[in-house]
Write a protein that holds these residues in place. Structure first.
Motif, PDB file in Angstrom:
ATOM      1  N   GLU A  93       0.783  -1.210  -0.006  1.00  0.00           N
ATOM      2  CA  GLU A  93      -0.099  -0.066   0.013  1.00  0.00           C
ATOM      3  C   GLU A  93       0.901   1.395   0.047  1.00  0.00           C
ATOM      4  O   GLU A  93       0.711   2.235  -0.776  1.00  0.00           O
ATOM      5  CB  GLU A  93      -0.926  -0.036   1.139  1.00  0.00           C
ATOM      6  N   LEU A  94       2.011   1.218   0.797  1.00  0.00           N
ATOM      7  CA  LEU A  94       2.820   2.477   0.904  1.00  0.00           C
ATOM      8  C   LEU A  94       3.612   2.886  -0.163  1.00  0.00           C
ATOM      9  O   LEU A  94       3.577   3.739  -0.694  1.00  0.00           O
ATOM     10  CB  LEU A  94       3.833   2.277   2.190  1.00  0.00           C
ATOM     11  N   GLU A 111       5.050   8.270  -1.545  1.00  0.00           N
ATOM     12  CA  GLU A 111       5.990   8.798  -2.378  1.00  0.00           C
ATOM     13  C   GLU A 111       7.594   8.468  -1.335  1.00  0.00           C
ATOM     14  O   GLU A 111       8.586   8.492  -1.666  1.00  0.00           O
ATOM     15  CB  GLU A 111       6.380  10.295  -2.609  1.00  0.00           C
ATOM     16  N   LEU A 112       7.317   7.553  -0.421  1.00  0.00           N
ATOM     17  CA  LEU A 112       8.117   7.210   0.563  1.00  0.00           C
ATOM     18  C   LEU A 112       9.260   6.257  -0.313  1.00  0.00           C
ATOM     19  O   LEU A 112       9.032   5.482  -1.091  1.00  0.00           O
ATOM     20  CB  LEU A 112       7.667   6.215   1.554  1.00  0.00           C
ATOM     21  N   SER A 113      10.487   6.398   0.199  1.00  0.00           N
ATOM     22  CA  SER A 113      11.510   5.500  -0.418  1.00  0.00           C
ATOM     23  C   SER A 113      11.295   4.134  -0.090  1.00  0.00           C
ATOM     24  O   SER A 113      10.575   3.738   1.014  1.00  0.00           O
ATOM     25  CB  SER A 113      12.903   5.929  -0.126  1.00  0.00           C
ATOM     26  N   ILE A 114      12.050   3.172  -0.526  1.00  0.00           N
ATOM     27  CA  ILE A 114      11.798   1.748  -0.013  1.00  0.00           C
ATOM     28  C   ILE A 114      12.249   1.666   1.223  1.00  0.00           C
ATOM     29  O   ILE A 114      11.737   0.741   1.957  1.00  0.00           O
ATOM     30  CB  ILE A 114      12.474   0.912  -1.188  1.00  0.00           C
ATOM     31  N   ALA A 116      10.237   0.144   4.348  1.00  0.00           N
ATOM     32  CA  ALA A 116      10.520  -0.771   5.245  1.00  0.00           C
ATOM     33  C   ALA A 116      10.741  -0.639   6.890  1.00  0.00           C
ATOM     34  O   ALA A 116      10.202  -1.354   7.464  1.00  0.00           O
ATOM     35  CB  ALA A 116      12.041  -1.260   4.961  1.00  0.00           C
ATOM     36  N   ASP A 117      11.226   0.605   7.039  1.00  0.00           N
ATOM     37  CA  ASP A 117      11.149   1.270   8.266  1.00  0.00           C
ATOM     38  C   ASP A 117       9.927   1.214   8.857  1.00  0.00           C
ATOM     39  O   ASP A 117       9.410   1.125  10.085  1.00  0.00           O
ATOM     40  CB  ASP A 117      11.772   2.333   8.445  1.00  0.00           C
ATOM     41  N   PRO A 163      10.590  -5.238  -4.086  1.00  0.00           N
ATOM     42  CA  PRO A 163      10.006  -3.775  -3.835  1.00  0.00           C
ATOM     43  C   PRO A 163      10.156  -2.994  -4.901  1.00  0.00           C
ATOM     44  O   PRO A 163       9.303  -2.208  -5.352  1.00  0.00           O
ATOM     45  CB  PRO A 163      10.485  -3.464  -2.508  1.00  0.00           C
ATOM     46  N   LYS A 164      11.325  -2.941  -5.417  1.00  0.00           N
ATOM     47  CA  LYS A 164      11.829  -1.853  -6.443  1.00  0.00           C
ATOM     48  C   LYS A 164      11.043  -2.410  -7.759  1.00  0.00           C
ATOM     49  O   LYS A 164      10.516  -1.457  -8.215  1.00  0.00           O
ATOM     50  CB  LYS A 164      13.369  -1.940  -6.886  1.00  0.00           C
TER      51      LYS A 164
END
Length: 234
Positions: free
Chosen positions: A190-191, A196-199, A203-204, A226-227
């Protein structure tokens, strides 16, 4: 079960506080991420925050609740689960709200058990027939992004790790850790899709402090990195 995000749209502070209190009281997997006190503000926040659920009062400054639903239905591409809240027990309100896609209507003052039934229906809860295990599931569902271990969970509920492991196999056919990782990955999806969060930030956010472990679990469950998932738009 994935944590759902919610926006409360109501110009009465007491009503907002009651909704948050009831969500916590019944341990629903809902995170309130914003509040609006006027209809025009609500429309802006829905576009900005992308909540899964909107608790929507009918009578407000700016746009009323019906107008908010009309504007969102017309201009917004994601499905929003509207739960309409009103002090007006009028048939016309109910009919209009349901036509616009409201999942349910709650009358003020909100009655706790009615609220509970409404949310269970909206979330499509699939409880097991084991109430004790349901309590364990609720704890895990609400805290999946924290460091949760089988032994720690067993101690918290004064039971054995073997018992919890057996319940996961019985009801879900998977291990405790697989269930937990699958939940984290579902939220990560979903995120990755909606933010626009980085991978690494994703994860965090879902509770992985080891990026390699996040990649490993994501690839195992999704069949793609994920990429790759983010690049292909989900």
């Amino acid at each position: 079960m994935i944590i759902k995000t919610a926006l409360i749209v109501d110009d009465e502070e007491l009503s907002c506080e009651l909704l948050k209190h009831l969500i916590n009281k019944y341990s629903f997997p809902i995170e309130v991420i914003g509040k609006a006190t006027a209809g025009d503000e609500a429309v802006k926040l829905i576009f900005h925050l992308k909540p899964d659920i909107v608790f929507l009062d009918i009578e407000m400054p700016g746009y009323n609740g019906m107008e908010v639903m009309e504007k969102i239905n017309r201009d917004y591409i994601r499905v929003i689960k509207f739960i309409v809240i009103t002090a007006y027990n009028y048939f016309e309100y109910a009919q209009a709200a349901l036509r616009l896609g409201a999942k349910d209507i709650l009358l003020k003052p909100i009655e706790p058990m009615q609220f509970k039934k409404t949310i269970e229906r909206v979330l499509h809860y699939n409880y097991t027939d084991n109430q004790f295990f349901n309590e364990i599931l609720t704890y895990i569902n609400n805290n999946y992004y924290k460091t949760i271990q089988l032994n720690e969970t067993a101690k918290r509920f004064h039971t054995s790790p073997n018992y919890i492991a057996r319940m996961f196999k019985k009801y879900f056919g998977v291990s405790f850790i697989f269930y937990l990782n699958r939940m984290k990955i579902e939220k990560a999806k979903e995120l990755l899709t909606d933010t626009e969060l980085s991978i690494k930030e994703v994860a965090d956010r879902v509770g992985y402090n080891n990026l390699n472990y996040f990649y490993k679990n994501f690839k195992m469950i999704m069949g793609v990195t994920p990429k790759g998932f983010k690049t292909n738009g989900g």
